[in-house]
Design an enzyme around this catalytic site. Structure first.
Site, PDB file in Angstrom:
ATOM      1  N   ASP A  52     -89.983   2.866 -11.116  1.00  0.00           N
ATOM      2  CA  ASP A  52     -89.160   2.508  -9.957  1.00  0.00           C
ATOM      3  C   ASP A  52     -87.701   2.369 -10.388  1.00  0.00           C
ATOM      4  O   ASP A  52     -87.369   1.517 -11.212  1.00  0.00           O
ATOM      5  CB  ASP A  52     -89.666   1.191  -9.359  1.00  0.00           C
ATOM      6  CG  ASP A  52     -89.153   0.949  -7.955  1.00  0.00           C
ATOM      7  OD1 ASP A  52     -88.386   1.792  -7.464  1.00  0.00           O
ATOM      8  OD2 ASP A  52     -89.516  -0.067  -7.351  1.00  0.00           O
ATOM      9  N   ASP A  53     -86.833   3.204  -9.845  1.00  0.00           N
ATOM     10  CA  ASP A  53     -85.385   3.151 -10.118  1.00  0.00           C
ATOM     11  C   ASP A  53     -85.029   3.569 -11.541  1.00  0.00           C
ATOM     12  O   ASP A  53     -84.026   3.095 -12.079  1.00  0.00           O
ATOM     13  CB  ASP A  53     -84.827   1.738  -9.873  1.00  0.00           C
ATOM     14  CG  ASP A  53     -84.775   1.374  -8.409  1.00  0.00           C
ATOM     15  OD1 ASP A  53     -85.346   2.118  -7.607  1.00  0.00           O
ATOM     16  OD2 ASP A  53     -84.188   0.327  -8.071  1.00  0.00           O
ATOM     17  N   CYS A  88     -86.120   4.243  -2.149  1.00  0.00           N
ATOM     18  CA  CYS A  88     -87.478   3.966  -2.615  1.00  0.00           C
ATOM     19  C   CYS A  88     -88.543   4.477  -1.657  1.00  0.00           C
ATOM     20  O   CYS A  88     -89.319   5.375  -1.984  1.00  0.00           O
ATOM     21  CB  CYS A  88     -87.649   2.463  -2.837  1.00  0.00           C
ATOM     22  SG  CYS A  88     -86.751   1.818  -4.259  1.00  0.00           S
ATOM     23  N   ASP A 317     -89.207   7.515  -8.888  1.00  0.00           N
ATOM     24  CA  ASP A 317     -88.962   7.767  -7.462  1.00  0.00           C
ATOM     25  C   ASP A 317     -87.508   8.137  -7.184  1.00  0.00           C
ATOM     26  O   ASP A 317     -87.218   8.798  -6.199  1.00  0.00           O
ATOM     27  CB  ASP A 317     -89.402   6.575  -6.611  1.00  0.00           C
ATOM     28  CG  ASP A 317     -88.714   5.276  -7.011  1.00  0.00           C
ATOM     29  OD1 ASP A 317     -87.938   5.277  -7.995  1.00  0.00           O
ATOM     30  OD2 ASP A 317     -88.960   4.245  -6.353  1.00  0.00           O
ATOM     31  N   HIS A 318     -86.574   7.732  -8.028  1.00  0.00           N
ATOM     32  CA  HIS A 318     -85.164   8.130  -7.925  1.00  0.00           C
ATOM     33  C   HIS A 318     -84.416   7.542  -9.105  1.00  0.00           C
ATOM     34  O   HIS A 318     -84.982   6.795  -9.914  1.00  0.00           O
ATOM     35  CB  HIS A 318     -84.525   7.681  -6.607  1.00  0.00           C
ATOM     36  CG  HIS A 318     -84.695   6.218  -6.324  1.00  0.00           C
ATOM     37  ND1 HIS A 318     -83.970   5.254  -6.967  1.00  0.00           N
ATOM     38  CD2 HIS A 318     -85.531   5.561  -5.484  1.00  0.00           C
ATOM     39  CE1 HIS A 318     -84.344   4.064  -6.537  1.00  0.00           C
ATOM     40  NE2 HIS A 318     -85.294   4.220  -5.639  1.00  0.00           N
TER      41      HIS A 318
END
EC number: 3.1.6.1
Length: 870
Positions: A52-53, A88, A317-318
């Site tokens: 995540d991130d 997200c 996710d990014h």
């Protein structure tokens, strides 16, 4: 048999065995796409590890040595991996469905994120549903979607351990197969990264023991390195001098050539820069547990003998930014640091240690997983399977020629948010000027005749006024002139329609007077209404020119009884008209308080009624300007809220429902059946009013929501938020695990409400650029071959024809559906765009081949660093 014949037989057997071995060797390499028959499973296992991130541009993968050894050295590394949206929930929805944001309609982390609409239309068509129906043992562990509340188990998952809401490492709640499970702050039992790793390993071992011939699909979705960045205790002292985040774009601000939030974001202050250093350090510390998790999963596959029959995919996710362009932290920007992600694949027939330059996206994960499982890919998925990109295509011998280079996409869409209202044709000029400030637009509107009168025209909705500072503003007209049309319509409706369609609720035995009777009784007995205060009035609020002043009274004013003049339409007393001009100075009584009153985070009102602020405000002109601007924003926000509340209060007074006369049959009741048309439809007049009421209710809901947020901020002493901006406050209590923050609170803004955009990212042998259109009409173009860190917006160097061609391409991507429309093929670069345009007229670089498309290292950017100060 004689010796010669024996030797001849042995020689024949040897030649036959050699020929057979060669044939087997050739067939093995020619049919390398098929799995070996001695494996237990015909179809491979699939493990997707999602963080995540996690960024690529800021060096987060450099510290994950175990993951790089397993995935980079043992598999394929896609060096051009991107996400189609740097948010997200939208990105995770794209991963699950294989669709662009405009096709699954999850635009933000709140809107349609795990909503009933999402559950009904898209959640039943994720890759897990398809694999589960064909015999795969499916399992999900970790963070799902930001608004997932644990009230259900999403379809397609045999084993479900989903995190409720957003990422956390301690004190969270899991939904374990439909049962909510709360966790505390004990590292050995509750640390999320270790917990989902252990659960996934246990599930895989159990599945292979109980169902040895069934393949497994697992998604391990980590919270790291997302906030609150709680690391494991054994890693809390690592990376004290982390500086990978200091890139050439770090603290590169302001940026007058970029979109709105970039123009108004100035250089970071020392406290902000210190925060970015600690944030980078804590993010890297959380990734150490993910690194251990990858090693644990790898060892489990080796022990179970399933390593060679398992595809492992590692991605995020990014991306993320920390200090880039002066933005303290965050995502949601269309730039490389937010849309580039790590992407590694390891599995059967994947060449170890190879670098793949093809563009891969988050929307490619779902079709790739289906392709690995041997399933047909639905036509409505926008992504494509990357399985064919993993084929090494090595020739067996000199007679086996290499196949033609694979045709693959060279462009894709990056989108954030949606356009709520269609742009009018007369607003195209905004793109030509690239940006028109708000004050300029207001100034242009005020030149029109319909806005220059003071709400005197029939049906006029807005008027142009000038405030005390000389700034032009548009104010909404209120009163009979604006409502004349609707009031005339309402007069045509019979009175009994105003009571609504619901029947009266009457209490038995209670006799109730009519409205006129109640008023008469009220005046006769000098009845005191419940909302009249019984205590003395010490201050009053007076509004002058749209501003509210609280005036103290020397002697406590006694409350008065209601008289007839308080009712609407009654004549005012002459004394009220001759009050004279109001002055906000003098005549105020002394106010004493037990303790100083905190007005803002830097200013107080002392006991002697004087104001005292931090010493920095009296020494630093910039600090004084910043704080004064902040106070002006707060005053304007509160004034708008007060105006809205007064408007609602006035509406409620006029729309107060009348009580029913239960002892008399009303005309409405007698003729109720006659007033309805066939089909039980409403009267046309009433229908029109009902539609207006719906619009009014929607506006009221939005106002109430904003009011609740305002009250919540005031209760929490949150004076950081600005209208139209996304801001946050960081203090010493935010991080509950080491290393701790001890430098005190600060405020920073990370994004704006107008940060809605659609971008086209293109990478091929000759071009490497980003073209963006913002909802405000602003345009951006970056040539990453000459400007890899996107420091300069080069849109002004493009010809109008090229801009039009880029716009046409972008519009095609914005409306694409399915992999056939959403994956444009490589174009002939000698001809430029497919409409016949040429890029040669504005290219300022020479053509480069794929090996030269790598991002430049920090060592090769010495010239950019000269004279630069962080």
């Amino acid at each position: 048999m004689g010796p010669p014949s024996l030797v001849l037989c042995l020689l024949s057997a040897t030649v036959f065995s050699l020929l057979g071995g060669s044939s087997a060797f050739l067939s093995h390499h020619r049919l390398k796409g098929r799995f070996q028959r001695d494996r237990r499973n015909i179809r491979p296992n699939i493990i997707l590890v999602l963080t995540d991130d996690q960024d690529v541009e800021l060096g987060s993968m450099q510290v994950m040595n175990k993951t790089r050894r397993i995935m980079e050295q043992g598999g394929a590394h896609f060096i051009n991996a991107f996400v189609t949206t740097p948010m997200c929930c939208p990105s995770r929805s794209s991963i699950l469905t294989g669709k662009y944001v405009h096709n699954h309609n999850t635009y933000t982390n709140n809107e349609n994120c795990s909503s009933p609409s999402w559950q009904a239309q898209h959640e039943s068509r994720t890759f897990a549903v398809y694999l589960n129906s064909t015999g795969y043992r499916t399992a999900f562990f970790g963070k799902y979607l930001n608004e997932y509340n644990g009230s259900y188990v999403p379809p397609g998952w045999k084993e479900w351990v989903g995190l409720l809401k957003n990422s956390r490492f301690y004190n969270y709640t899991l939904c374990r197969n439909g049962v909510k499970e709360k966790h505390g702050s004990d590292y050995s039992k509750d640390y999320l990264t270790d917990l989902i790793t252990n659960d996934s390993v246990s599930f895989f071992r159990t599945s292979k023991k109980m169902y040895p011939h069934r393949p497994v699909l697992m998604v391990i979705s980590h919270a790291a390195p997302h906030g609150p960045e709680d690391s494991a205790p054994q890693y809390s002292r690592l990376f004290p001098n982390a500086s990978q985040h200091i890139t050439p774009s770090y603290n590169y601000a302001p940026n007058p050539d970029k979109h709105w939030i970039m123009r108004y974001t100035g250089p970071m202050k020392p406290i902000h820069m210190e925060f970015t250093n600690m944030l980078q350090r804590k993010r890297l510390q959380t990734l150490m547990s993910v690194d251990d998790s990858m090693e644990t999963i790898y060892n489990m596959l080796v022990e179970t003998g399933e390593l060679d029959n398992t595809y492992i995919v590692y991605t995020a996710d990014h991306g993320y930014h920390i200090g880039q362009f002066g933005l303290v932290k965050g995502k949601s920007m269309p730039y490389e640091f937010d849309i580039r992600v790590p992407f590694y694949v390891r599995g059967p027939n994947v060449e170890a240690g190879c670098l793949n330059p093809h563009i891969v996206l988050n929307i490619d994960l779902a079709p790739t997983i289906l392709d690995i499982a041997g399933l047909d890919i639905p036509a409505d998925m926008d992504g494509k399977s990357i399985l064919k990109l993993l084929d090494t295509e090595r020739p067996v011998n000199r007679f086996h020629l290499k196949k033609k280079m694979r045709v693959w996409r060279d462009s894709f869409l990056v989108e954030r948010g949606k356009l709520l209202h269609k742009r009018d044709n007369d607003k195209v000029d905004a793109q030509e000027e690239n940006f028109l400030p708000k004050y300029q637009r207001v100034k242009d509107l005020c030149q029109r005749a319909e806005y220059q009168t003071a709400c005197e025209q029939l049906g006029q909705k807005w008027q142009c006024v000038e405030d005390a500072t000389g700034k032009l503003k548009l104010h909404k007209c209120k009163g009979p002139m604006r409502l004349g049309g609707s009031r005339a319509l309402s007069n045509l409706v019979p009175k009994y329609y105003g009571q609504g369609s619901e029947a009266c609720t009457c209490d038995s035995g209670d006799y109730k007077l009519s409205l006129a009777g109640r008023r008469k009784k009220l005046f006769k007995k000098k009845y005191k209404a419940s909302y009249v205060r019984s205590r003395s009035i010490r201050s009053v609020a007076i509004e002058v020119d749209g501003r509210v002043y609280h005036v103290g009274l020397g002697d406590a004013a006694q409350p008065r009884n209601l008289t007839k003049r308080h009712w609407p339409g009654a004549p005012e007393d002459q004394d009220d008209k001759d009050g004279g001009d109001f002055s906000g100075t003098g005549g105020l009584p002394d106010y004493s308080a037990a303790n100083p009153i905190k007005v803002t985070h830097r200013c107080y009102i002392l006991e002697n009624d004087t104001v005292q602020c931090d010493l920095d405000l009296y020494k630093s002109l910039q600090a004084w300007k910043d704080h004064k601007l902040h106070i002006d924003h707060e005053i304007e926000t509160l004034q708008n809220k007060i105006k809205n509340l007064r408007e609602v209060r006035g509406h409620l007074k006029k729309k107060r429902p009348e009580e029913c006369d239960c002892h008399k049959i009303s005309y409405h009741t007698q003729h109720k059946g006659r007033l309805k048309h066939r089909g039980s439809s409403l009267h046309p007049f009433r229908k029109g009013l009902q539609e207006k009421d719906k619009v009014w209710l929607l506006r009221e809901q939005k106002r109430k929501k904003k009011l609740r947020k305002l009250l919540k901020r005031l209760q929490n002493n949150d004076t950081c938020s600005m209208p139209g901006l996304t801001c946050f406050t960081h203090d010493n209590q935010h991080w509950q695990t080491a290393p701790f923050w001890t430098l005190g609170p600060f405020c920073a803004c990370t994004s704006a409400n107008n940060n809605t955009y659609w971008c086209m990212r293109t990478i091929n042998e000759t071009h490497n650029f980003l073209f963006c259109e913002f909802a405000t009409g602003f345009l951006e173009y970056f040539d990453l071959n000459t400007d890899p860190y996107q420091l300069m917006n080069a849109v002004n160097t493009l010809d109008r024809d090229v801009l039009n061609q880029l716009h046409v391409q972008l519009m095609e991507l914005r409306s694409c559906k399915g992999y056939k429309q959403c994956n444009p093929r490589t174009r002939n670069m000698d001809l430029g765009l497919k409409d016949g345009g040429s890029y040669e007229q504005y290219r300022q670089f020479q053509r480069r081949k794929w090996p030269e498309m790598k991002r430049p290292s920090s060592k090769s950017l010495g010239q950019l660093w000269e004279g630069w100060e962080g």
